[in-house]
Write a protein that holds these residues in place. Structure first.
Motif, PDB file in Angstrom:
ATOM      1  N   ALA A 167       0.831  -1.204   0.000  1.00  0.00           N
ATOM      2  CA  ALA A 167       0.000   0.000   0.000  1.00  0.00           C
ATOM      3  C   ALA A 167       0.867   1.257   0.000  1.00  0.00           C
ATOM      4  O   ALA A 167       0.612   2.206  -0.756  1.00  0.00           O
ATOM      5  CB  ALA A 167      -0.925  -0.010   1.217  1.00  0.00           C
ATOM      6  N   VAL A 168       1.900   1.260   0.841  1.00  0.00           N
ATOM      7  CA  VAL A 168       2.774   2.438   0.912  1.00  0.00           C
ATOM      8  C   VAL A 168       3.497   2.633  -0.418  1.00  0.00           C
ATOM      9  O   VAL A 168       3.586   3.758  -0.935  1.00  0.00           O
ATOM     10  CB  VAL A 168       3.796   2.292   2.055  1.00  0.00           C
ATOM     11  N   ALA A 169       3.996   1.545  -0.998  1.00  0.00           N
ATOM     12  CA  ALA A 169       4.726   1.640  -2.271  1.00  0.00           C
ATOM     13  C   ALA A 169       3.832   2.184  -3.372  1.00  0.00           C
ATOM     14  O   ALA A 169       4.246   3.044  -4.160  1.00  0.00           O
ATOM     15  CB  ALA A 169       5.283   0.275  -2.662  1.00  0.00           C
ATOM     16  N   ARG A 170       2.604   1.691  -3.437  1.00  0.00           N
ATOM     17  CA  ARG A 170       1.697   2.163  -4.493  1.00  0.00           C
ATOM     18  C   ARG A 170       1.371   3.636  -4.318  1.00  0.00           C
ATOM     19  O   ARG A 170       1.218   4.368  -5.298  1.00  0.00           O
ATOM     20  CB  ARG A 170       0.430   1.319  -4.496  1.00  0.00           C
ATOM     21  N   MET A 171       1.273   4.067  -3.057  1.00  0.00           N
ATOM     22  CA  MET A 171       0.957   5.473  -2.810  1.00  0.00           C
ATOM     23  C   MET A 171       2.118   6.382  -3.203  1.00  0.00           C
ATOM     24  O   MET A 171       1.952   7.312  -3.996  1.00  0.00           O
ATOM     25  CB  MET A 171       0.614   5.690  -1.337  1.00  0.00           C
ATOM     26  N   ILE A 172       3.324   6.110  -2.675  1.00  0.00           N
ATOM     27  CA  ILE A 172       4.411   7.062  -2.892  1.00  0.00           C
ATOM     28  C   ILE A 172       5.037   6.932  -4.280  1.00  0.00           C
ATOM     29  O   ILE A 172       5.509   7.924  -4.853  1.00  0.00           O
ATOM     30  CB  ILE A 172       5.488   6.965  -1.793  1.00  0.00           C
ATOM     31  N   ALA A 173       5.038   5.731  -4.855  1.00  0.00           N
ATOM     32  CA  ALA A 173       5.625   5.564  -6.188  1.00  0.00           C
ATOM     33  C   ALA A 173       4.715   6.119  -7.278  1.00  0.00           C
ATOM     34  O   ALA A 173       5.179   6.415  -8.379  1.00  0.00           O
ATOM     35  CB  ALA A 173       5.919   4.089  -6.457  1.00  0.00           C
ATOM     36  N   ASP A 197       8.397  14.685  -4.676  1.00  0.00           N
ATOM     37  CA  ASP A 197       9.551  14.487  -3.794  1.00  0.00           C
ATOM     38  C   ASP A 197       9.239  14.941  -2.372  1.00  0.00           C
ATOM     39  O   ASP A 197       9.617  14.282  -1.389  1.00  0.00           O
ATOM     40  CB  ASP A 197      10.770  15.245  -4.323  1.00  0.00           C
ATOM     41  N   ASP A 198       8.550  16.068  -2.241  1.00  0.00           N
ATOM     42  CA  ASP A 198       8.217  16.577  -0.910  1.00  0.00           C
ATOM     43  C   ASP A 198       7.289  15.613  -0.173  1.00  0.00           C
ATOM     44  O   ASP A 198       7.461  15.368   1.029  1.00  0.00           O
ATOM     45  CB  ASP A 198       7.548  17.948  -1.018  1.00  0.00           C
ATOM     46  N   MET A 199       6.301  15.064  -0.870  1.00  0.00           N
ATOM     47  CA  MET A 199       5.360  14.150  -0.232  1.00  0.00           C
ATOM     48  C   MET A 199       6.027  12.821   0.138  1.00  0.00           C
ATOM     49  O   MET A 199       5.720  12.222   1.166  1.00  0.00           O
ATOM     50  CB  MET A 199       4.162  13.910  -1.146  1.00  0.00           C
ATOM     51  N   VAL A 200       6.960  12.362  -0.704  1.00  0.00           N
ATOM     52  CA  VAL A 200       7.708  11.147  -0.372  1.00  0.00           C
ATOM     53  C   VAL A 200       8.501  11.359   0.914  1.00  0.00           C
ATOM     54  O   VAL A 200       8.533  10.486   1.795  1.00  0.00           O
ATOM     55  CB  VAL A 200       8.653  10.753  -1.526  1.00  0.00           C
ATOM     56  N   ASP A 201       9.128  12.525   1.047  1.00  0.00           N
ATOM     57  CA  ASP A 201       9.894  12.828   2.264  1.00  0.00           C
ATOM     58  C   ASP A 201       8.997  12.794   3.503  1.00  0.00           C
ATOM     59  O   ASP A 201       9.391  12.280   4.559  1.00  0.00           O
ATOM     60  CB  ASP A 201      10.556  14.204   2.150  1.00  0.00           C
ATOM     61  N   VAL A 202       7.785  13.341   3.375  1.00  0.00           N
ATOM     62  CA  VAL A 202       6.861  13.369   4.510  1.00  0.00           C
ATOM     63  C   VAL A 202       6.498  11.945   4.926  1.00  0.00           C
ATOM     64  O   VAL A 202       6.527  11.606   6.124  1.00  0.00           O
ATOM     65  CB  VAL A 202       5.584  14.157   4.142  1.00  0.00           C
ATOM     66  N   VAL A 203       6.169  11.100   3.961  1.00  0.00           N
ATOM     67  CA  VAL A 203       5.748   9.733   4.271  1.00  0.00           C
ATOM     68  C   VAL A 203       6.898   8.921   4.863  1.00  0.00           C
ATOM     69  O   VAL A 203       6.744   8.232   5.873  1.00  0.00           O
ATOM     70  CB  VAL A 203       5.199   9.034   3.018  1.00  0.00           C
ATOM     71  N   LEU A 204       8.075   9.018   4.237  1.00  0.00           N
ATOM     72  CA  LEU A 204       9.218   8.230   4.725  1.00  0.00           C
ATOM     73  C   LEU A 204       9.659   8.691   6.110  1.00  0.00           C
ATOM     74  O   LEU A 204      10.056   7.864   6.942  1.00  0.00           O
ATOM     75  CB  LEU A 204      10.371   8.310   3.739  1.00  0.00           C
ATOM     76  N   ALA A 205       9.575   9.972   6.373  1.00  0.00           N
ATOM     77  CA  ALA A 205       9.942  10.474   7.709  1.00  0.00           C
ATOM     78  C   ALA A 205       8.985   9.904   8.759  1.00  0.00           C
ATOM     79  O   ALA A 205       9.391   9.591   9.883  1.00  0.00           O
ATOM     80  CB  ALA A 205       9.901  12.002   7.735  1.00  0.00           C
ATOM     81  N   GLY A 206       7.723   9.745   8.399  1.00  0.00           N
ATOM     82  CA  GLY A 206       6.749   9.196   9.328  1.00  0.00           C
ATOM     83  C   GLY A 206       6.925   7.705   9.556  1.00  0.00           C
ATOM     84  O   GLY A 206       6.543   7.190  10.616  1.00  0.00           O
ATOM     85  N   LEU A 207       7.500   7.015   8.574  1.00  0.00           N
ATOM     86  CA  LEU A 207       7.692   5.563   8.699  1.00  0.00           C
ATOM     87  C   LEU A 207       8.934   5.203   9.516  1.00  0.00           C
ATOM     88  O   LEU A 207       8.956   4.185  10.210  1.00  0.00           O
ATOM     89  CB  LEU A 207       7.845   4.938   7.312  1.00  0.00           C
ATOM     90  N   ARG A 208       9.950   6.034   9.439  1.00  0.00           N
ATOM     91  CA  ARG A 208      11.237   5.695  10.047  1.00  0.00           C
ATOM     92  C   ARG A 208      11.134   5.631  11.574  1.00  0.00           C
ATOM     93  O   ARG A 208      10.569   6.494  12.210  1.00  0.00           O
ATOM     94  CB  ARG A 208      12.298   6.714   9.655  1.00  0.00           C
ATOM     95  N   ARG A 209      11.714   4.578  12.138  1.00  0.00           N
ATOM     96  CA  ARG A 209      11.754   4.456  13.587  1.00  0.00           C
ATOM     97  C   ARG A 209      12.753   5.456  14.149  1.00  0.00           C
ATOM     98  O   ARG A 209      13.825   5.665  13.606  1.00  0.00           O
ATOM     99  CB  ARG A 209      12.194   3.055  14.000  1.00  0.00           C
ATOM    100  N   THR A 210      12.405   6.090  15.270  1.00  0.00           N
ATOM    101  CA  THR A 210      13.317   7.048  15.895  1.00  0.00           C
ATOM    102  C   THR A 210      14.083   6.352  17.005  1.00  0.00           C
ATOM    103  O   THR A 210      13.630   5.369  17.574  1.00  0.00           O
ATOM    104  CB  THR A 210      12.537   8.237  16.477  1.00  0.00           C
TER     105      THR A 210
END
Length: 210
Positions: A167-173, A197-210
Protein backbone atom coordinates in the motif's frame (compact mmCIF):
# COMPACT_ATOMS: atom_id res chain seq x y z
CA UNK A 1 18.24 -10.70 2.68
CA UNK A 2 20.45 -9.17 0.03
CA UNK A 3 21.49 -5.58 -0.47
CA UNK A 4 19.77 -2.76 -2.31
CA UNK A 5 21.35 -3.52 -5.69
CA UNK A 6 20.45 -7.18 -5.43
CA UNK A 7 16.87 -6.23 -4.60
CA UNK A 8 16.78 -3.89 -7.57
CA UNK A 9 18.09 -6.53 -9.96
CA UNK A 10 15.46 -8.94 -8.70
CA UNK A 11 12.55 -6.83 -10.00
CA UNK A 12 11.63 -7.61 -13.65
CA UNK A 13 11.71 -4.52 -15.87
CA UNK A 14 8.90 -3.80 -18.38
CA UNK A 15 9.30 -4.90 -21.97
CA UNK A 16 10.88 -2.17 -24.13
CA UNK A 17 9.10 -0.61 -27.11
CA UNK A 18 12.36 -0.95 -29.04
CA UNK A 19 14.17 -4.24 -28.67
CA UNK A 20 17.80 -4.03 -27.63
CA UNK A 21 18.81 -5.10 -31.15
CA UNK A 22 16.78 -2.31 -32.77
CA UNK A 23 17.97 0.25 -30.24
CA UNK A 24 21.61 -0.70 -30.81
CA UNK A 25 21.09 -0.47 -34.58
CA UNK A 26 19.85 3.15 -34.49
CA UNK A 27 22.02 5.55 -36.43
CA UNK A 28 23.32 8.79 -34.94
CA UNK A 29 20.75 10.72 -36.98
CA UNK A 30 17.90 8.50 -35.78
CA UNK A 31 18.91 9.09 -32.17
CA UNK A 32 19.01 12.84 -32.82
CA UNK A 33 15.51 12.66 -34.32
CA UNK A 34 14.15 10.85 -31.26
CA UNK A 35 15.70 13.51 -29.02
CA UNK A 36 14.16 16.29 -31.12
CA UNK A 37 10.77 14.55 -31.20
CA UNK A 38 10.62 14.71 -27.42
CA UNK A 39 10.78 18.49 -27.55
CA UNK A 40 8.15 18.64 -30.32
CA UNK A 41 5.74 16.31 -28.52
CA UNK A 42 5.98 18.42 -25.35
CA UNK A 43 3.77 20.96 -27.16
CA UNK A 44 1.11 18.31 -27.85
CA UNK A 45 0.96 15.75 -30.62
CA UNK A 46 -2.62 14.74 -31.50
CA UNK A 47 -2.81 17.29 -34.33
CA UNK A 48 0.68 16.62 -35.68
CA UNK A 49 1.00 14.50 -38.83
CA UNK A 50 4.04 12.57 -40.00
CA UNK A 51 4.43 15.12 -42.79
CA UNK A 52 4.49 17.99 -40.28
CA UNK A 53 7.03 16.14 -38.17
CA UNK A 54 9.28 15.56 -41.18
CA UNK A 55 9.10 19.27 -41.99
CA UNK A 56 9.93 20.35 -38.44
CA UNK A 57 12.76 17.84 -38.21
CA UNK A 58 14.12 18.71 -41.66
CA UNK A 59 14.12 15.07 -42.65
CA UNK A 60 12.29 12.91 -45.17
CA UNK A 61 9.09 10.98 -44.53
CA UNK A 62 11.05 7.89 -45.49
CA UNK A 63 13.43 8.55 -42.60
CA UNK A 64 10.52 8.79 -40.14
CA UNK A 65 8.79 5.68 -41.47
CA UNK A 66 12.12 3.90 -41.17
CA UNK A 67 11.79 4.47 -37.43
CA UNK A 68 8.10 3.74 -36.91
CA UNK A 69 4.86 2.95 -38.72
CA UNK A 70 3.19 6.15 -37.56
CA UNK A 71 3.15 9.10 -35.18
CA UNK A 72 1.72 7.23 -32.21
CA UNK A 73 4.45 4.62 -32.39
CA UNK A 74 6.99 7.44 -32.43
CA UNK A 75 5.38 8.86 -29.30
CA UNK A 76 5.67 5.48 -27.57
CA UNK A 77 9.31 5.14 -28.62
CA UNK A 78 10.18 8.60 -27.31
CA UNK A 79 8.35 8.10 -24.00
CA UNK A 80 9.78 4.63 -23.39
CA UNK A 81 13.30 5.79 -24.28
CA UNK A 82 13.04 8.70 -21.84
CA UNK A 83 11.68 6.52 -19.04
CA UNK A 84 14.47 3.98 -19.52
CA UNK A 85 17.11 6.70 -19.42
CA UNK A 86 15.58 7.97 -16.18
CA UNK A 87 15.47 4.40 -14.87
CA UNK A 88 19.17 3.94 -15.50
CA UNK A 89 19.91 7.16 -13.62
CA UNK A 90 17.72 5.97 -10.74
CA UNK A 91 19.57 2.66 -10.65
CA UNK A 92 22.91 4.49 -10.57
CA UNK A 93 21.69 6.46 -7.52
CA UNK A 94 21.53 3.25 -5.46
CA UNK A 95 24.47 1.89 -3.46
CA UNK A 96 24.66 -1.09 -1.15
CA UNK A 97 25.91 1.00 1.76
CA UNK A 98 22.61 2.92 1.87
CA UNK A 99 19.86 2.17 4.32
CA UNK A 100 16.69 0.86 2.71
CA UNK A 101 14.79 4.08 3.42
CA UNK A 102 17.58 6.24 2.02
CA UNK A 103 17.66 4.01 -1.07
CA UNK A 104 13.89 4.42 -1.45
CA UNK A 105 14.19 8.20 -1.28
CA UNK A 106 17.14 8.29 -3.69
CA UNK A 107 15.48 5.98 -6.20
CA UNK A 108 12.15 7.80 -6.23
CA UNK A 109 13.89 11.18 -6.33
CA UNK A 110 15.78 10.12 -9.43
CA UNK A 111 12.71 8.49 -10.98
CA UNK A 112 10.50 11.58 -10.66
CA UNK A 113 12.82 13.35 -13.10
CA UNK A 114 10.57 11.66 -15.67
CA UNK A 115 7.75 14.09 -14.82
CA UNK A 116 9.89 17.15 -14.07
CA UNK A 117 9.11 18.97 -17.30
CA UNK A 118 5.77 17.41 -18.20
CA UNK A 119 3.56 19.96 -19.94
CA UNK A 120 -0.22 20.18 -19.74
CA UNK A 121 -0.39 19.75 -23.52
CA UNK A 122 1.60 16.53 -23.53
CA UNK A 123 -0.23 15.11 -20.50
CA UNK A 124 -3.61 15.87 -22.09
CA UNK A 125 -2.69 14.21 -25.39
CA UNK A 126 -1.04 11.22 -23.71
CA UNK A 127 -4.29 10.56 -21.84
CA UNK A 128 -6.03 9.99 -25.20
CA UNK A 129 -3.55 7.32 -26.32
CA UNK A 130 -4.51 3.88 -24.93
CA UNK A 131 -1.13 2.35 -25.78
CA UNK A 132 0.54 5.29 -24.07
CA UNK A 133 -1.50 4.76 -20.93
CA UNK A 134 -0.53 1.09 -20.92
CA UNK A 135 3.13 2.00 -21.38
CA UNK A 136 3.06 4.47 -18.50
CA UNK A 137 1.23 1.93 -16.35
CA UNK A 138 3.89 -0.73 -16.99
CA UNK A 139 6.68 1.65 -15.92
CA UNK A 140 4.63 2.83 -12.94
CA UNK A 141 4.05 -0.77 -11.83
CA UNK A 142 7.79 -1.41 -12.05
CA UNK A 143 8.46 1.64 -9.89
CA UNK A 144 5.92 0.37 -7.34
CA UNK A 145 7.56 -3.07 -7.29
CA UNK A 146 11.03 -1.62 -6.74
CA UNK A 147 9.73 0.65 -3.98
CA UNK A 148 7.97 -2.24 -2.25
CA UNK A 149 11.12 -4.35 -2.42
CA UNK A 150 13.12 -1.61 -0.69
CA UNK A 151 10.41 -1.11 1.94
CA UNK A 152 10.29 -4.86 2.59
CA UNK A 153 14.01 -4.71 3.28
CA UNK A 154 13.46 -1.74 5.61
CA UNK A 155 10.98 -3.85 7.59
CA UNK A 156 13.34 -6.84 7.68
CA UNK A 157 16.15 -4.67 8.99
CA UNK A 158 13.97 -2.99 11.61
CA UNK A 159 14.31 0.45 10.05
CA UNK A 160 10.52 0.83 9.91
CA UNK A 161 7.61 -0.95 11.59
CA UNK A 162 5.82 -3.82 9.85
CA UNK A 163 3.47 -1.83 7.62
CA UNK A 164 1.56 -2.79 4.48
CA UNK A 165 4.50 -2.16 2.14
CA UNK A 166 2.39 -2.81 -0.97
CA UNK A 167 0.00 0.00 0.00
CA UNK A 168 2.77 2.44 0.91
CA UNK A 169 4.73 1.64 -2.27
CA UNK A 170 1.70 2.16 -4.49
CA UNK A 171 0.96 5.47 -2.81
CA UNK A 172 4.41 7.06 -2.89
CA UNK A 173 5.62 5.56 -6.19
CA UNK A 174 2.50 6.81 -7.96
CA UNK A 175 2.75 10.41 -6.82
CA UNK A 176 4.79 11.64 -9.78
CA UNK A 177 2.41 10.07 -12.26
CA UNK A 178 -0.67 11.48 -10.49
CA UNK A 179 0.81 14.96 -10.13
CA UNK A 180 1.72 15.01 -13.84
CA UNK A 181 -1.90 14.71 -14.97
CA UNK A 182 -3.04 17.61 -17.15
CA UNK A 183 -5.77 18.70 -14.73
CA UNK A 184 -3.47 18.49 -11.70
CA UNK A 185 -0.37 20.35 -12.95
CA UNK A 186 -1.91 23.86 -12.78
CA UNK A 187 -3.14 23.27 -9.20
CA UNK A 188 0.33 22.61 -7.80
CA UNK A 189 2.53 25.28 -6.22
CA UNK A 190 5.65 23.53 -7.53
CA UNK A 191 6.53 21.22 -10.42
CA UNK A 192 5.11 17.65 -10.37
CA UNK A 193 8.59 16.40 -9.44
CA UNK A 194 9.05 18.82 -6.52
CA UNK A 195 5.57 18.10 -5.21
CA UNK A 196 6.10 14.33 -5.42
CA UNK A 197 9.55 14.49 -3.79
CA UNK A 198 8.22 16.58 -0.91
CA UNK A 199 5.36 14.15 -0.23
CA UNK A 200 7.71 11.15 -0.37
CA UNK A 201 9.89 12.83 2.26
CA UNK A 202 6.86 13.37 4.51
CA UNK A 203 5.75 9.73 4.27
CA UNK A 204 9.22 8.23 4.73
CA UNK A 205 9.94 10.47 7.71
CA UNK A 206 6.75 9.20 9.33
CA UNK A 207 7.69 5.56 8.70
CA UNK A 208 11.24 5.69 10.05
CA UNK A 209 11.75 4.46 13.59
CA UNK A 210 13.32 7.05 15.90
Amino acid sequence: MGGMLQRLRGVPAPEPVLSRERADALTVRQREILDELGRIFDKGFVDVTMAKLASQLNCSLRTLYGLAEGRNELVLMVVDRNLRNVGRAARDAIHDDMTAIDATRAYLGAATVAVQNTTEEFARDMATLPAGLRLNASHSDYLVDVTRSFLDLAVEQGEIDDVDTAAVARMIAGLGRDFARAEVIPTLRESPKKAADDMVDVVLAGLRRT
